[in-house]
Design a protein around this motif. Structure first.
Motif, PDB file in Angstrom:
ATOM      1  N   ASP A   1       0.813  -1.215   0.000  1.00 53.03           N
ATOM      2  CA  ASP A   1       0.000   0.000   0.000  1.00 53.03           C
ATOM      3  C   ASP A   1       0.853   1.275   0.000  1.00 53.03           C
ATOM      4  O   ASP A   1       0.375   2.342  -0.364  1.00 53.03           O
ATOM      5  N   HIS A   2       2.131   1.186   0.357  1.00 54.04           N
ATOM      6  CA  HIS A   2       3.019   2.352   0.361  1.00 54.04           C
ATOM      7  C   HIS A   2       3.940   2.395  -0.856  1.00 54.04           C
ATOM      8  O   HIS A   2       4.787   3.280  -0.958  1.00 54.04           O
ATOM      9  N   GLU A   3       3.770   1.458  -1.750  1.00 56.48           N
ATOM     10  CA  GLU A   3       4.664   1.349  -2.907  1.00 56.48           C
ATOM     11  C   GLU A   3       4.667   2.626  -3.755  1.00 56.48           C
ATOM     12  O   GLU A   3       5.717   3.034  -4.257  1.00 56.48           O
ATOM     13  N   ILE A   4       3.538   3.278  -3.892  1.00 58.91           N
ATOM     14  CA  ILE A   4       3.464   4.491  -4.723  1.00 58.91           C
ATOM     15  C   ILE A   4       4.212   5.674  -4.100  1.00 58.91           C
ATOM     16  O   ILE A   4       4.509   6.646  -4.779  1.00 58.91           O
ATOM     17  N   GLN A   5       4.540   5.569  -2.809  1.00 62.16           N
ATOM     18  CA  GLN A   5       5.252   6.650  -2.135  1.00 62.16           C
ATOM     19  C   GLN A   5       6.760   6.598  -2.350  1.00 62.16           C
ATOM     20  O   GLN A   5       7.476   7.499  -1.942  1.00 62.16           O
ATOM     21  N   CYS A   6       7.255   5.543  -2.971  1.00 64.88           N
ATOM     22  CA  CYS A   6       8.690   5.403  -3.232  1.00 64.88           C
ATOM     23  C   CYS A   6       9.049   6.176  -4.490  1.00 64.88           C
ATOM     24  O   CYS A   6       8.884   5.683  -5.605  1.00 64.88           O
TER      25      CYS A   6
END
Length: 133
Positions: free
Chosen positions: A31-36
Motif C-alpha cells: 500500500d506504500h509502494e506508490i510513495q517510493c
C-alpha cells in the motif's frame, strides 16, 4: 537495508554448509509502494538480484517462475484476496521446507540441550540470542 541483506547472505553462506537454507523476501507494505519516489518494485528486484546472485542463487525463493522477481508483494495492513493467496503460498513453502528439513536432519541431543541452556541464559541476562527456529 542493503548492509543487512549482505550480512544475511554472508551468514547463510558461512553457517549453511549443506545448502539447505532458503531466503524468501516479503514486501509487506504494498500500500506504500506508490510513495517510493524514483524507485519501482522492478528496480528493487534488480538490485536484490545483483546483490544476492550468484552467491546465494541456490538459496533464493522467487516470486515468479521466470526468476525475475524476488519480492513477494503484499499488503499486510489491508490484505486483498490476492494478498491472502500469496500469504497462504508462503506458508505452504515454509511448511514444506521445514518439514523436509526436519525429516532430513538429525540433531545431536547435546546440541538441543545446549540450545535450551543458551535460551535460558539469554532470558536471565536479558540478552537477545538467535534461535535455531
Amino acid at each position: 537495508n542493503k548492509e543487512i541483506l549482505q550480512h544475511c547472505a554472508q551468514t547463510t553462506q558461512t553457517v549453511d554448509q549443506d545448502g539447505d537454507s532458503k531466503l524468501l523476501i516479503v514486501g509487506t507494505h504494498l500500500d506504500h509502494e506508490i510513495q517510493c519516489d524514483g524507485e519501482t518494485r522492478v528496480d528493487k528486484n534488480e538490485q536484490l538480484l545483483e546483490l544476492l546472485i550468484p552467491s546465494l542463487e541456490d538459496h533464493l525463493m522467487y516470486f515468479t517462475k521466470d526468476r525475475s522477481q524476488l519480492i513477494f508483494p503484499l499488503n499486510a495492513k489491508d490484505p486483498s484476496e490476492d494478498d491472502r493467496k500469496i500469504t497462504n503460498g508462503i506458508c505452504q513453502i515454509i511448511g514444506s521446507i521445514k518439514e523436509s528439513l526436519v525429516l532430513q536432519k538429525e540433531i545431536p541431543l547435546r546440541w538441543l540441550v545446549f540450545h535450551q541452556e543458551i535460551q535460558a541464559l539469554s532470558k536471565k541476562k536479558n540478552v537477545v540470542v538467535l534461535s535455531l527456529q
